[in-house]
Structures are given as structure tokens and as C-alpha cells.
Design an enzyme around this catalytic site. Structure first.
Site, PDB file in Angstrom:
ATOM      1  N   ASP A  27       0.944  -1.151   0.029  1.00 47.38           N
ATOM      2  CA  ASP A  27       0.141  -0.115   0.014  1.00 47.38           C
ATOM      3  C   ASP A  27       0.830   1.371   0.089  1.00 47.38           C
ATOM      4  OD1 ASP A  27      -1.826   1.815   0.414  1.00 47.38           O
ATOM      5  OD2 ASP A  27      -2.118   1.521   2.565  1.00 47.38           O
ATOM      6  N   ASP A 104      -5.167 -10.463 -15.329  1.00 49.03           N
ATOM      7  CA  ASP A 104      -6.017 -11.332 -15.264  1.00 49.03           C
ATOM      8  C   ASP A 104      -7.410 -11.046 -16.383  1.00 49.03           C
ATOM      9  OD1 ASP A 104      -7.925 -13.545 -14.061  1.00 49.03           O
ATOM     10  OD2 ASP A 104      -6.419 -13.117 -12.073  1.00 49.03           O
ATOM     11  N   ASP A 206      -9.699 -16.317 -16.263  1.00 53.04           N
ATOM     12  CA  ASP A 206     -10.325 -16.810 -15.187  1.00 53.04           C
ATOM     13  C   ASP A 206     -11.325 -17.795 -15.681  1.00 53.04           C
ATOM     14  OD1 ASP A 206     -11.030 -16.248 -12.275  1.00 53.04           O
ATOM     15  OD2 ASP A 206     -12.935 -15.819 -13.134  1.00 53.04           O
ATOM     16  N   GLU A 269      -7.315 -20.780 -16.640  1.00 54.27           N
ATOM     17  CA  GLU A 269      -7.612 -21.285 -15.144  1.00 54.27           C
ATOM     18  C   GLU A 269      -8.850 -22.570 -15.735  1.00 54.27           C
ATOM     19  OE1 GLU A 269      -9.530 -20.870 -10.726  1.00 54.27           O
ATOM     20  OE2 GLU A 269     -10.418 -19.533 -12.395  1.00 54.27           O
ATOM     21  N   HIS A 331      -4.375 -17.403  -4.796  1.00 55.21           N
ATOM     22  CA  HIS A 331      -5.318 -16.835  -3.829  1.00 55.21           C
ATOM     23  C   HIS A 331      -6.550 -17.328  -3.391  1.00 55.21           C
ATOM     24  CE1 HIS A 331      -6.793 -16.015  -7.515  1.00 55.21           C
ATOM     25  NE2 HIS A 331      -7.892 -15.696  -7.312  1.00 55.21           N
TER      26      HIS A 331
HETATM   27  C1  NOJ Z   1     -11.507 -17.800  -9.972  1.00 59.34           C
HETATM   28  C2  NOJ Z   1     -10.678 -16.799  -9.166  1.00 59.34           C
HETATM   29  O1  NOJ Z   1      -9.667 -17.516  -8.882  1.00 59.34           O
HETATM   30  C3  NOJ Z   1     -11.598 -16.888  -7.948  1.00 59.34           C
HETATM   31  O2  NOJ Z   1     -10.801 -15.917  -6.759  1.00 59.34           O
HETATM   32  C4  NOJ Z   1     -13.007 -16.001  -8.161  1.00 59.34           C
HETATM   33  O3  NOJ Z   1     -13.584 -16.020  -6.897  1.00 59.34           O
HETATM   34  C5  NOJ Z   1     -13.858 -16.858  -9.257  1.00 59.34           C
HETATM   35  N1  NOJ Z   1     -12.935 -17.275 -10.142  1.00 59.34           N
HETATM   36  C6  NOJ Z   1     -14.820 -16.269  -9.861  1.00 59.34           C
HETATM   37  O4  NOJ Z   1     -14.454 -15.112 -10.595  1.00 59.34           O
END
Ligand code: NOJ
Length: 544
Positions: A27, A104, A206, A269, A331
Site C-alpha cells: 500500500d 487477469d 479466469d 484457469e 489466492h
Molecule cells: C476464480 C478466481 O480465482 C476466484 O478468486 C474467483 O472468486 C472466481 N474465479 C470467480 O471469478
């Protein structure tokens, strides 16, 4: 190091990717949330660590209901993180250091605050109505099918004003886009172009396997093995809501666009078994995703037999032109050090950085952040808030980076949005930087060894026979032969040495401090033993 050959490889094959969760990196404007200027200020740390590319979780304008995975403008920067000028400065700073920047891309859904959805829900006659997936209730009332959201509850949300349901695979604030609509498709391709034109080096896409749904929206089959200790999502098999054949056409379109820009990467992903995961590479004639994410190291049991089997199966599933990839943290996943403990987190680091394929590190894993207990009143993760009893909270993997021992660990000058790891006063970057026995030093050593030995980057891979809870393999390139032997248990074990070879040099150990590594002497290995929880990278030579 075979420089010529490495130069012929693509950067995303030889490089190591580092995932940054921007809210929690650094930050600089005292709001307790990380920002782009903060990331820029930490780039030299990443250079010293020895990674090659950075992937940023979403930084676009968002109501932050799912912390940026609910995008309300694909071509902007959320003011929490900065603005487009701050982004351009960061990109330049990244490139000046010879690093790459990956963003992303969230194609499956937008925020319900995105102007497209606001327009779409305004009336059944809206020009953007079919940019999202709207359906009437069943004749007897109720949602159009039995699909369950990944965060629990029906995937359908009733809209009183227009008298229809809309589909959402995640939160109701994240309506799913309709990828069968050509104009929407064009608009999303324009988004990719916008960022490619700005100079980004690639995208992590994603939930790519969710992106298009069965045309008839058929009910998903019930999973008969489901038990209530598992997420509600798992009550059904997502046969019709994910991994549809048409999604591969979309992936091929993304790839054709990326290829027009040259040396860019697409990381998808995709959480699927090997045979279906491998299809996302596409074909040589019509390639799709460069790196369909391989989550096996996160999901697999941590013992030698099962890991060996998984690694062998995964390698066998890849098409001849498919390049592997590996990840041990994110994450969304539980911290690797929380799952395995510190000693095995070190072994995991060695495994991640010596397997054949592109590794992705997740911020904070390099200093071994372990379990963090988030008091209930500080939980922010919408998945945890909706299903509090399952212990699947993601906040514990998203706590701020502890940089040093100053107030708030050098992350911020105010109380951060999530608590710090409870041991931040000892477990922080500065402390580990000065400690040659630290996990951070081990990561630095491993990354340095990767740079030195071509075999580790692009060499062949072969399992070496071993006994006990030991995973061993050889990486080989030309005359370079490296043995990686990992003791996954807490008993000392026999060090397996391939027939016809002797150990020439110890390059890295998970238990010997960096500065004390005997580069030529090999005391312990002469005894032919791996200590408890020990991983070794050894250079082999032919038996004289
Ligand atoms: C995968 C992401 O990595 C996650 O953090 C997110 O909640 C879901 N997709 C929905 O976008």
C-alpha cells in the site's frame, strides 16, 4: 547454460511466473489496500528473487464483492489501485527490468454494476438483453434448471422488474455473460486488444472452462457420493454448465488474437482431469491455450507414490507440442506451508522449481506464510461468508505481505484490510533476506540454480527408482545430468543414485543454509542418505 537453445525457447516456457494479489502486496496511499505504485516499488525485490513474469489478479474497476473478479469496466483501473497512468508506469518499470506482465481476464461474468448488465436488466427489449443468460421460470415456477452456484445456492437469480431469472455461476452480483451472442464476443475480443495494444505480455483467463453453457441448459446430474461436509456445488456434476465443446472455439479465437501480437501468453484457469485438461492446448493447426493451469500439486496427496503417479499421468496426457506447468499456491487455495508444514513447504518449493514445466509462485509462499486465523468479524471472502462452516475461507491466503518489522509490517501505514500473518514480526521479507537458512534464501538459491542449469529448465524428465517416501527424478540436457531427490517424510531414507553415475556436486539442499552449501564436497551424500524432510539437487557424472 545453453544460451542459444534457451533463446530459441519462448519466455513463458523458460521463465518463472509470480502471482501478485494486488490488494495485499504494498500500500502506498494509506488506505490499507495495496496498489499499483506499491507493486512498482517492490519490483527490485522480484528481480532479486529471480522470477521472470508477474501475473496480477484483477485491477479493473469493481464493486469488489468478489475482490475484483466482479468487473464493472474491463478497460480501466479501479481507483483503489491507481489509474491508467499508474498502470503504464508499472508496465514500463516491469519491462525496463526485463520482466513480463500478465493480467487477469474475467470472461465468464461481469459485475452486476457493469453498464452492460445495467442495460441488459433494464427491460426484456434491451439491445443487450441477450448479452447475459436470461430465462423464464419453469412452467410450475422456480428456476429454469438445477444448477448450483460455485459459492452455494441456485445459479439463478430472480429479477422482479423484468420477470425472468439470470444465470450466475458465482455470486448473484456476478451475472454470467452469454458467449453465444456475437456482439458480446466482439466486445470481449476488443478488451483483449485494448490491453495487448498497451503492451501487456499475456493473460491468465479466469474460469475458462465455465465460459459457455449447454445450449439447452439441461439439468446437471446429481453426484451420488456427495456428503454435506463438501461444498454445495459438488452436489451436482457440472456436466452441462462447464467444459462445453464450443468453449474450445472461443479459446482458439483468443489464441489467434494473441498470436497476431507475437510473443504473448495465454494461461487458462481450468480445473479438469488430465484428459480433458489437455484438450485446451488445442491442436498444432488450431492451438488454444499455451498453459492450461495444472492444479495437481495443490490437490494431490503429499506422498511419493501418489505424486509420482500424478506426475507420470500428467506428462503422458500432454500433446507432443504441449508445455507443462505447475503451481503450489494461489489466492484461492490453502497456503502450502499451512497444508504441509514448514519442512515440507521447503521440499515443495524444490519440487515446483525442478519439475519439467513453467512454475507459478504465489506471493508470500516464498517466505512460508502458514495458517492465518481470521477472526469472524474480519472475514471478507464472500465464499466463506456464504458457507462459514466448511473451513474453505480464502482470506487466510490473501493476507498482506509482511515486508519488515515496522508498523503493519511495512505493508501500509494503517491497519490493513485483512490481518497480517500472526508471526509477521519474525516471518517477513527483511528477516528472511538476512538469513541464509530461510525459505526465501532457499527460493533464491533454487531460482539461481535454474538459471545456471539448462537441464532444469528445458531438459528431459525421467523418474528415478527409489524406496520409502522418496520422490526422485532426473533432468537431463546434453551432458548435463541433475538428480532431484525429495524425502517427503520425517525418516531418513536411502538416496537413490541412477546406475552408472556418481554425484559430482551438490547444488542445493532444503536443509543446508545457502552460504554453507558445500559446492564440491558432498559429505552427507557420501553416506548415501537423505535426511528427514530433505530435498537435494545434485549434479551427476558418469561413473569413471
Ligand atoms: C476464480 C478466481 O480465482 C476466484 O478468486 C474467483 O472468486 C472466481 N474465479 C470467480 O471469478
Amino acid at each position: 547454460m545453453d544460451h542459444q537453445l534457451l533463446n530459441e525457447c519462448r519466455w513463458w516456457e523458460t521463465g518463472v511466473i509470480y502471482q501478485i494479489y494486488p490488494r495485499s502486496y504494498q500500500d502506498t496511499d494509506a488506505d490499507g489496500i495495496g496498489d499499483l505504485a506499491g507493486i512498482e516499488s517492490r519490483l527490485d525485490y522480484l528481480v532479486r528473487l529471480g522470477v521472470d513474469a508477474i501475473w496480477l489478479s484483477p485491477i479493473y474497476p469493481s464493486p469488489m464483492v468478489d475482490f475484483g473478479y466482479d468487473v464493472s469496466d474491463y478497460c480501466g483501473i479501479d481507483p483503489i489501485f491507481g489509474d491508467l497512468d499508474a498502470f503504464d508506469r508499472l508496465l514500463t518499470a516491469v519491462h525496463t527490468r526485463g520482466l513480463k506482465l500478465i493480467l487477469d481476464f474475467v470472461p465468464n461474468h461481469t459485475s452486476d454494476q457493469h453498464p452492460w448488465f445495467v442495460e441488459s436488466r433494464s427491460s426484456r427489449e434491451s439491445s443487450k438483453r441477450d448479452w447475459y443468460i436470461w430465462r423464464d421460470p419453469l412452467p410450475g415456477g422456480g428456476p429454469p434448471n438445477n444448477w448450483i452456484s460455485d459459492f452455494g445456492g441456485s445459479s439463478w437469480q430472480w429479477d422482479e422488474a423484468t420477470g425472468q431469472y439470470y444465470l450466475h455461476a458465482f455470486l448473484k452480483e456476478q451475472p454470467d455473460l452469454n458467449w453465444r451472442q456475437p456482439e458480446l464476443r466482439g466486445a470481449m475480443m476488443a478488451v483483449l486488444q485494448f490491453w495487448f495494444d498497451r503492451g501487456v505480455d499475456g493473460f491468465r483467463i479466469d474460469v475458462l472452462w465455465h465460459v459457455i453453457k449447454d445450449a439447452e441448459l439441461r439439468d446437471n446430474p446429481v453426484n451420488p457420493t456427495w456428503t454435506p461436509d463438501r461444498t454445495e456445488r459438488d452436489r451436482l456434476w457440472q456436466v452441462y454448465s462447464t467444459d462445453q465443446p464450443e468453449a474450445h472455439e472461443i479459446a482458439a479465437e483468443f489464441r489467434a488474437l494473441a498470436d497476431r501480437y507475437g510473443d504473448r501468453v495465454l494461461i487458462g484457469e481450468i480445473s479438469l482431469p488430465d484428459d480433458r485438461l489437455a484438450r485446451w492446448f488445442g491442436t498444432l493447426d488450431q492451438p488454444q491455450i499455451h498453459l492450461p493451469v495444472n492444479f495437481h500439486l495443490i490437490e494431490n496427496a503429499w506422498n511419493a507414490d501418489s505424486l509420482r503417479q500424478m506426475i507420470t499421468n500428467y506428462a503422458a496426457s500432454l500433446p507432443a507440442f504441449g508445455w507443462p506447468n505447475w503451481v503450489i499456491g494461489s489466492h484461492d487455495a490453502r497456503r502450502i506451508a499451512a497444508r504441509l508444514g514448514e519442512a515440507q513447504a521447503r521440499v515443495a518449493a524444490m519440487l515446483l522449481l525442478t519439475l519439467r514445466g513453467t512454475p507459478t509462485l504465489y506471493q508470500g509462499d516464498e517466505i512460508g506464510i502458514g495458517e492465518v486465523t481470521i477472526p469472524r468479524d474480519r472475514v471478507r471472502d464472500p465464499q466463506d461468508l456464504r458457507q462459514p462452516d466448511l473451513g474453505i475461507g480464502r482470506d487466510r491466503s490473501r493476507t498482506p505481505m509482511p515486508w519488515d518489522t515496522s508498523e503493519y509490517a511495512g505493508f501500509s501505514t494503517v491497519d490493513p484490510w485483512l490481518p497480517l500473518n500472526h508471526d509477521w514480526q519474525q516471518r517477513n521479507v527483511a528477516a528472511q533476506d538476512h538469513d541464509s537458512g530461510s525459505l526465501l534464501s532457499l527460493y533464491q538459491s533454487l531460482l539461481a540454480v535454474r538459471r545456471q542449469y539448462t537441464a532444469l529448465v528445458i531438459g528431459s524428465f525421467a523418474i528415478v527408482d527409489s524406496v520409502g517416501d522418496v520422490l526422485a527424478f532426473e533432468r537431463r540436457h546434453g551432458d548435463e545430468r541433475l538428480l532431484i531427490a525429495l524425502n517427503l517424510g520425517d525418516q531418513s531414507q536411502t538416496l537413490p543414485i541412477p546406475k552408472g553415475t556418481v554425484i559430482a556436486k551438490q547444488l542445493c539442499s532444503t536443509i543446508t543454509p545457502r552460504t554453507a552449501i558445500p559446492r564440491t564436497a558432498i559429505p552427507r551424500t557420501l553416506e548415501g542418505k537423505l535426511a528427514a524432510n530433505e530435498g537435494l539437487v545434485l549434479q551427476l557424472s558418469e561413473q569413471p
